[in-house]
Design a protein around this motif. Structure first.
Motif, PDB file in Angstrom:
ATOM      1  N   LYS A  68      31.355  34.003  37.127  1.00 13.33           N
ATOM      2  CA  LYS A  68      30.181  33.128  37.030  1.00 13.33           C
ATOM      3  C   LYS A  68      30.259  32.132  35.893  1.00 13.33           C
ATOM      4  N   THR A  69      30.802  32.560  34.754  1.00 10.75           N
ATOM      5  CA  THR A  69      30.890  31.661  33.595  1.00 10.75           C
ATOM      6  C   THR A  69      32.328  31.475  33.123  1.00 10.75           C
ATOM      7  N   GLY A  70      33.287  31.795  33.989  1.00  8.00           N
ATOM      8  CA  GLY A  70      34.690  31.582  33.656  1.00  8.00           C
ATOM      9  C   GLY A  70      35.318  32.650  32.803  1.00  8.00           C
ATOM     10  N   ARG A  71      34.665  33.805  32.691  1.00  7.48           N
ATOM     11  CA  ARG A  71      35.232  34.887  31.871  1.00  7.48           C
ATOM     12  C   ARG A  71      36.311  35.676  32.590  1.00  7.48           C
ATOM     13  N   GLY A  72      36.657  35.257  33.784  1.00  8.58           N
ATOM     14  CA  GLY A  72      37.816  35.839  34.446  1.00  8.58           C
ATOM     15  C   GLY A  72      37.509  36.940  35.434  1.00  8.58           C
ATOM     16  N   THR A  73      38.550  37.704  35.742  1.00  9.32           N
ATOM     17  CA  THR A  73      38.478  38.675  36.829  1.00  9.32           C
ATOM     18  C   THR A  73      37.484  39.785  36.546  1.00  9.32           C
ATOM     19  N   GLU A  74      37.389  40.224  35.303  1.00 12.81           N
ATOM     20  CA  GLU A  74      36.438  41.303  35.028  1.00 12.81           C
ATOM     21  C   GLU A  74      34.999  40.822  35.224  1.00 12.81           C
ATOM     22  N   GLU A  75      34.710  39.556  34.942  1.00 11.41           N
ATOM     23  CA  GLU A  75      33.375  39.022  35.210  1.00 11.41           C
ATOM     24  C   GLU A  75      33.150  38.884  36.711  1.00 11.41           C
ATOM     25  N   TYR A  76      34.174  38.497  37.456  1.00 11.66           N
ATOM     26  CA  TYR A  76      34.083  38.376  38.910  1.00 11.66           C
ATOM     27  C   TYR A  76      33.612  39.691  39.529  1.00 11.66           C
ATOM     28  N   PHE A  77      34.046  40.815  38.958  1.00 11.66           N
ATOM     29  CA  PHE A  77      33.654  42.133  39.446  1.00 11.66           C
ATOM     30  C   PHE A  77      32.477  42.729  38.674  1.00 11.66           C
ATOM     31  N   ASP A  78      31.824  41.916  37.832  1.00 17.00           N
ATOM     32  CA  ASP A  78      30.716  42.393  37.007  1.00 17.00           C
ATOM     33  C   ASP A  78      31.155  43.561  36.126  1.00 17.00           C
ATOM     34  N   LEU A  79      32.321  43.399  35.505  1.00 13.80           N
ATOM     35  CA  LEU A  79      32.892  44.452  34.663  1.00 13.80           C
ATOM     36  C   LEU A  79      33.154  43.963  33.240  1.00 13.80           C
ATOM     37  N   LEU A  80      32.361  43.015  32.769  1.00 12.95           N
ATOM     38  CA  LEU A  80      32.604  42.460  31.437  1.00 12.95           C
ATOM     39  C   LEU A  80      32.682  43.557  30.387  1.00 12.95           C
ATOM     40  N   GLY A  81      33.770  43.541  29.628  1.00 14.26           N
ATOM     41  CA  GLY A  81      33.960  44.520  28.563  1.00 14.26           C
ATOM     42  C   GLY A  81      34.582  45.833  29.003  1.00 14.26           C
ATOM     43  N   LYS A  82      34.882  45.982  30.294  1.00 12.23           N
ATOM     44  CA  LYS A  82      35.389  47.255  30.798  1.00 12.23           C
ATOM     45  C   LYS A  82      36.909  47.365  30.758  1.00 12.23           C
ATOM     46  N   ILE A  83      37.604  46.225  30.659  1.00 12.36           N
ATOM     47  CA  ILE A  83      39.065  46.238  30.591  1.00 12.36           C
ATOM     48  C   ILE A  83      39.482  46.415  29.135  1.00 12.36           C
ATOM     49  N   ASP A  84      40.435  47.310  28.886  1.00  8.39           N
ATOM     50  CA  ASP A  84      40.815  47.615  27.507  1.00  8.39           C
ATOM     51  C   ASP A  84      41.573  46.474  26.833  1.00  8.39           C
ATOM     52  N   ILE A  85      42.517  45.874  27.565  1.00 12.14           N
ATOM     53  CA  ILE A  85      43.364  44.832  26.976  1.00 12.14           C
ATOM     54  C   ILE A  85      43.462  43.670  27.957  1.00 12.14           C
ATOM     55  N   ILE A  86      43.226  42.457  27.474  1.00 10.71           N
ATOM     56  CA  ILE A  86      43.392  41.262  28.295  1.00 10.71           C
ATOM     57  C   ILE A  86      44.403  40.338  27.631  1.00 10.71           C
ATOM     58  N   ASN A  87      45.397  39.929  28.402  1.00 10.70           N
ATOM     59  CA  ASN A  87      46.305  38.867  27.982  1.00 10.70           C
ATOM     60  C   ASN A  87      46.013  37.638  28.818  1.00 10.70           C
ATOM     61  N   SER A  88      46.079  36.463  28.193  1.00 11.36           N
ATOM     62  CA  SER A  88      45.843  35.247  28.957  1.00 11.36           C
ATOM     63  C   SER A  88      46.524  34.068  28.274  1.00 11.36           C
ATOM     64  N   THR A  89      46.195  32.865  28.754  1.00 11.41           N
ATOM     65  CA  THR A  89      46.937  31.675  28.341  1.00 11.41           C
ATOM     66  C   THR A  89      46.011  30.503  28.030  1.00 11.41           C
ATOM     67  N   LEU A  90      46.496  29.624  27.180  1.00 13.03           N
ATOM     68  CA  LEU A  90      45.881  28.320  26.963  1.00 13.03           C
ATOM     69  C   LEU A  90      46.550  27.260  27.833  1.00 13.03           C
ATOM     70  N   GLY A  91      47.633  27.631  28.499  1.00  9.06           N
ATOM     71  CA  GLY A  91      48.477  26.680  29.184  1.00  9.06           C
ATOM     72  C   GLY A  91      48.080  26.351  30.603  1.00  9.06           C
ATOM     73  N   LYS A  92      46.947  26.867  31.057  1.00  8.41           N
ATOM     74  CA  LYS A  92      46.489  26.554  32.412  1.00  8.41           C
ATOM     75  C   LYS A  92      45.108  25.901  32.327  1.00  8.41           C
ATOM     76  N   ALA A  93      44.046  26.631  32.589  1.00 13.72           N
ATOM     77  CA  ALA A  93      42.712  26.025  32.591  1.00 13.72           C
ATOM     78  C   ALA A  93      42.260  25.588  31.194  1.00 13.72           C
ATOM     79  N   LEU A  94      42.710  26.295  30.156  1.00 15.67           N
ATOM     80  CA  LEU A  94      42.207  26.028  28.802  1.00 15.67           C
ATOM     81  C   LEU A  94      42.995  24.919  28.102  1.00 15.67           C
ATOM     82  N   GLY A  95      43.135  23.788  28.757  1.00 16.11           N
ATOM     83  CA  GLY A  95      43.756  22.631  28.135  1.00 16.11           C
ATOM     84  C   GLY A  95      45.138  22.304  28.657  1.00 16.11           C
ATOM     85  N   GLY A  96      45.854  23.321  29.135  1.00 12.23           N
ATOM     86  CA  GLY A  96      47.136  23.082  29.779  1.00 12.23           C
ATOM     87  C   GLY A  96      48.287  22.759  28.853  1.00 12.23           C
TER      88      GLY A  96
END
Length: 415
Positions: free
Chosen positions: A237-265
């Motif tokens: 809903k607000t771009g917080r990723g897959t855990e937000e898509y499943f209404d699981l905000l804060g439930k995943i222990d470790i998240i890795n992600s990138t600045l090289g795609k949506a966050l500026g590229g």
């Protein structure tokens, strides 16, 4: 003072190097020829403009870009570019060092804090790329007494990261929760068990079943790790990723992600999670300890994008509506489109040479797309991976669909 080589010695050395290179070339030619003959050779097209929805290629022609990870259309956003320029003036081009020596500036801590707030986590550590983040996490966290349980279609960086650690390795069938549970049972004697999955599988646009994964992790006292590179900033809903898509905000222990795609590229990756884990990574993670700090202009782009998407959802809403328009039109035309409503829209073609030929014909009609084939995807699963952006207009979408239909009929992909 360094001694100079005598001319005769220098000439002899050059001849020896040439002979070695010639021998290496002969050794490699058969493999290169085999790649070309199979239709899986990957040519690199030259772009002579900034990354945007309309790009200029080497022949001077402007084409519509439908194959970048520029999901929010912010890679060439004026505010983002201005932030990078300002950071260049204020902080310089780079640090010429690693973080713990003399490579940490205030701007690095600002971005790490913003990412922690964005994800609702205690702390975040920046890397040169998410590939580096994935290379750093498993070896640092897991020992020979532990187990890592990985989806069989996880990204190459996750696979390579797991190879670096000494933990017992288990692979479960793609998105198969019955098989995952079996692997959890088989690894019951391990000290720690870590379930590792992509949030979005980048070749198919499919979503990991996080609700079930979290449920199984809780049942078997396992940890969860998600690579959310193809979700951060625009999915949920607000771009917080897959855990937000499943209404699981804060439930995943470790998240890795990138600045090289949506966050500026630009570049850069990160791990976000418990403070203790991030502290350990700063002490032990080899890609972090032995790689130069992210350049300040890159850091500034990440900060600016986070500000933009935290204050408005207009970019991700546009991305979602464009995705629906493309998927609906292509399916109605008779194409097979993989994925779960994600902006990654794989147009399935099967044959590698067909995918390559199709992509070339699309470029001839002013649509920049790429054919994907083995080893990037399984054999007989070749495709054109279309990627939709918030910056595409409805006219852009319709033009791409019309080109697909024309060429699809020409190549007898659709009737």
């Amino acid at each position: 003072m360094r001694a100079m080589l005598k001319p005769s010695v220098y000439t002899s050395t050059k001849c020896h190097l040439r002979a070695n290179m010639s021998s290496l070339a002969k050794f490699l030619h058969p493999e290169l020829d085999a790649i070309k003959s199979s239709g899986t050779w990957k040519s690199e097209r030259i772009i002579t403009s900034p990354q945007s929805m309309e790009i200029r290629v080497a022949n001077g022609k402007n084409v519509l870009n439908f194959c970048a990870n520029n999901y929010l259309g912010l890679s060439n956003n004026e505010e983002v570019v201005a932030a990078a320029k300002a950071a260049l003036d204020e902080y310089g081009a780079g640090l010429s060092s690693v973080r713990f020596i003399c490579g940490t500036q205030k701007i690095h801590k600002d971005l790490e804090n913003k990412l922690s707030t964005f994800h609702g986590r205690q702390d975040t550590i920046l890397y040169a790329s998410c590939f580096d983040a994935n290379a750093g996490i498993f070896e640092t966290l897991l020992t020979a007494d532990d187990a890592v349980i990985s989806d069989e279609l996880n990204h190459a960086s996750i696979i390579d990261g797991i190879r670096l650690c000494k933990a017992k390795r288990f692979r479960y069938k793609h998105r198969d929760m019955v098989d995952l549970e079996q692997k959890l049972q088989e690894s019951s004697s391990s000290r720690l068990r870590l379930i590792a999955t992509d949030g979005i599988f980048s070749m198919d646009g499919t979503v990991a079943p996080l609700s079930k994964i979290v449920e199984l992790a809780k049942k078997y006292n396992a940890l969860t790790f998600v690579d959310d590179c193809h979700a951060t900033g625009f999915f949920g809903k607000t771009g917080r990723g897959t855990e937000e898509y499943f209404d699981l905000l804060g439930k995943i222990d470790i998240i890795n992600s990138t600045l090289g795609k949506a966050l500026g590229g630009a570049a850069g990756g990160y791990t976000t999670g418990p403070k203790e884990l991030i502290d350990l990574l700063r002490q032990r993670s080899r890609p972090y300890l032995f790689s130069n700090s992210l350049p300040p202009p890159v850091v500034a782009t990440g900060i600016k994008v986070l500000d933009l998407i935290s204050s408005s959802t207009k970019f991700l809403e546009r991305s979602a509506s464009n995705t629906e328009r493309f998927r609906s039109a292509m399916t109605s035309a008779g194409f097979t489109i993989n994925g779960d409503g994600h902006p990654i829209c794989p147009v399935m073609l099967g044959d590698a040479k067909l995918a390559s030929s199709f992509a070339d014909k699309m470029l001839g009609r002013g649509i920049y797309v790429i054919g994907f084939s083995y080893p990037v995807v399984p054999k007989e699963k070749a495709r054109i991976r279309v990627q939709i952006s918030a910056a595409h207009t409805t006219e852009d979408i319709d033009r791409a669909v019309n080109a697909f239909i024309e060429i699809g009929k020409e190549l007898k992909v659709i009737s």
